[in-house]
Design a protein around this motif. Structure first.
Motif, mmCIF file in Angstrom:
data_model
loop_
_atom_site.group_PDB
_atom_site.id
_atom_site.type_symbol
_atom_site.label_atom_id
_atom_site.label_comp_id
_atom_site.label_asym_id
_atom_site.label_seq_id
_atom_site.Cartn_x
_atom_site.Cartn_y
_atom_site.Cartn_z
ATOM 1 N N UNK A 114 0.661 -0.791 -0.032
ATOM 2 C CA UNK A 114 -0.413 0.125 -0.314
ATOM 3 C C UNK A 114 0.269 1.379 -0.124
ATOM 4 N N UNK A 115 1.932 1.189 0.755
ATOM 5 C CA UNK A 115 3.087 2.316 0.992
ATOM 6 C C UNK A 115 2.940 2.641 -0.304
ATOM 7 N N UNK A 116 3.853 2.041 -1.033
ATOM 8 C CA UNK A 116 4.642 1.321 -2.162
ATOM 9 C C UNK A 116 3.920 2.052 -3.470
ATOM 10 N N UNK A 117 2.562 2.029 -3.650
ATOM 11 C CA UNK A 117 1.417 2.666 -4.182
ATOM 12 C C UNK A 117 0.763 3.493 -4.579
ATOM 13 N N UNK A 118 1.204 3.780 -2.748
ATOM 14 C CA UNK A 118 0.731 5.636 -2.821
ATOM 15 C C UNK A 118 1.877 6.458 -3.387
ATOM 16 N N UNK A 119 3.371 5.531 -3.017
ATOM 17 C CA UNK A 119 4.354 6.459 -3.484
ATOM 18 C C UNK A 119 4.847 6.754 -4.906
ATOM 19 N N UNK A 120 4.066 5.651 -5.811
ATOM 20 C CA UNK A 120 3.908 5.900 -6.896
ATOM 21 C C UNK A 120 3.311 6.771 -7.489
ATOM 22 N N UNK A 121 1.847 6.194 -7.102
ATOM 23 C CA UNK A 121 0.944 7.445 -7.324
ATOM 24 C C UNK A 121 1.191 8.873 -6.930
ATOM 25 N N UNK A 169 -9.655 15.408 11.767
ATOM 26 C CA UNK A 169 -8.585 15.211 12.019
ATOM 27 C C UNK A 169 -8.463 13.907 12.587
ATOM 28 N N UNK A 170 -9.695 13.493 13.044
ATOM 29 C CA UNK A 170 -9.301 11.821 13.827
ATOM 30 C C UNK A 170 -9.161 10.226 12.682
ATOM 31 N N UNK A 171 -9.898 10.835 11.906
ATOM 32 C CA UNK A 171 -8.940 9.694 10.456
ATOM 33 C C UNK A 171 -7.504 9.765 10.856
ATOM 34 N N UNK A 172 -7.231 11.195 10.754
ATOM 35 C CA UNK A 172 -5.897 11.117 10.228
ATOM 36 C C UNK A 172 -4.693 9.839 11.115
ATOM 37 N N UNK A 173 -5.199 10.722 12.377
ATOM 38 C CA UNK A 173 -4.412 10.142 13.883
ATOM 39 C C UNK A 173 -4.817 8.630 13.037
ATOM 40 N N UNK A 174 -5.991 8.108 13.317
ATOM 41 C CA UNK A 174 -5.924 6.131 12.953
ATOM 42 C C UNK A 174 -5.371 5.752 12.020
ATOM 43 N N UNK A 175 -5.517 6.633 10.960
ATOM 44 C CA UNK A 175 -4.734 6.371 9.383
ATOM 45 C C UNK A 175 -3.349 5.919 9.578
ATOM 46 N N UNK A 176 -2.910 6.986 10.258
ATOM 47 C CA UNK A 176 -1.158 7.186 11.248
ATOM 48 C C UNK A 176 -0.670 6.252 11.670
ATOM 49 N N UNK A 177 -1.957 5.913 12.717
ATOM 50 C CA UNK A 177 -1.268 4.772 13.371
ATOM 51 C C UNK A 177 -1.193 3.553 12.992
ATOM 52 N N UNK A 178 -2.304 3.173 11.728
ATOM 53 C CA UNK A 178 -2.723 2.034 11.252
ATOM 54 C C UNK A 178 -1.424 1.826 10.925
ATOM 55 N N UNK A 179 -0.764 2.731 9.725
ATOM 56 C CA UNK A 179 0.213 2.906 8.933
ATOM 57 C C UNK A 179 1.482 2.168 8.771
ATOM 58 N N UNK A 180 1.703 3.518 10.424
ATOM 59 C CA UNK A 180 3.194 3.546 10.794
ATOM 60 C C UNK A 180 3.321 2.787 12.553
ATOM 61 N N UNK A 181 2.040 3.294 12.918
ATOM 62 C CA UNK A 181 2.000 3.328 14.453
ATOM 63 C C UNK A 181 2.322 1.888 14.920
#
Length: 180
Positions: free
Chosen positions: A4-11, A168-180
């Motif tokens: 997912x990270x690689x796809x987001x970076x490429x896009x 703001x809530x979703x930002x915290x949730x997504x970042x925690x999900x991807x990097x936490x």
């Protein structure tokens, strides 16, 4: 997660070049005089900028007073126990508070957070995602409603702040999900 990270970076590498090339090409395809339309829009934009200067001065003054008075610190202290229950870090709360008020102020907060926590910090990533996914609601309302002389904003403020809180809530949730 790495895929997912690689796809987001490429896009993300292709989005801005596609926009910069795509819109003029689409205009040419539709036989729109692209340059002339751009110049006409720039003239209109300048006229709007002159009309909204008083609104900008007012909102920037109010923001400076809010931060300088210590109200920001008081609000962070008051909200931190409640937000701690839902896993919202106190460290990014100033970003969630300032972002609806000002873009430059929230950009300054991100810079301060980078200096304090480091650029790879989870808090900085949360603040950066908030910066990109929320809006400067009060600034936008002051500028756009002021540009067309609308005095009563009706439900625009409530809708904008609700969207900002959700982002703001979703930002915290997504970042925690991807990097936490």
């Amino acid at each position: 997660m790495d895929a997912v990270r690689a796809g987001i970076t490429l896009l993300s590498a292709f989005v801005i070049p596609l926009i910069l090339v795509g819109f003029p090409l689409y205009g040419l395809y539709k036989r729109v005089p692209v340059y002339e339309s751009f110049v006409e829009g720039a003239k209109e934009g300048f006229a709007v900028a002159v009309r909204i200067i008083p609104y900008l001065v007012a909102i920037l003054f109010a923001i400076a007073m809010f931060r300088a008075s210590g109200a920001m610190d008081f609000l962070v202290a008051a909200l931190s126990p409640v937000l701690g229950l839902i896993g919202f870090p106190v460290e990014v709360l100033p970003m969630a508070i300032v972002r609806p008020l000002t873009g430059s102020g929230s950009a300054g907060l991100v810079v301060d957070m980078v200096n304090e926590y480091g650029e790879d910090s989870l808090f900085v990533k949360m603040a950066a995602v908030m910066f990109g996914s929320t809006e400067t609601t009060f600034y936008v309302i002051a500028v756009y409603f002021g540009a067309v002389n609308i005095k009563r904003t009706r439900h625009a403020v409530a809708a904008g702040l609700t969207a900002d809180a959700a982002a703001a809530l979703v930002a915290v949730w997504i970042v925690t999900l991807l990097y936490g």
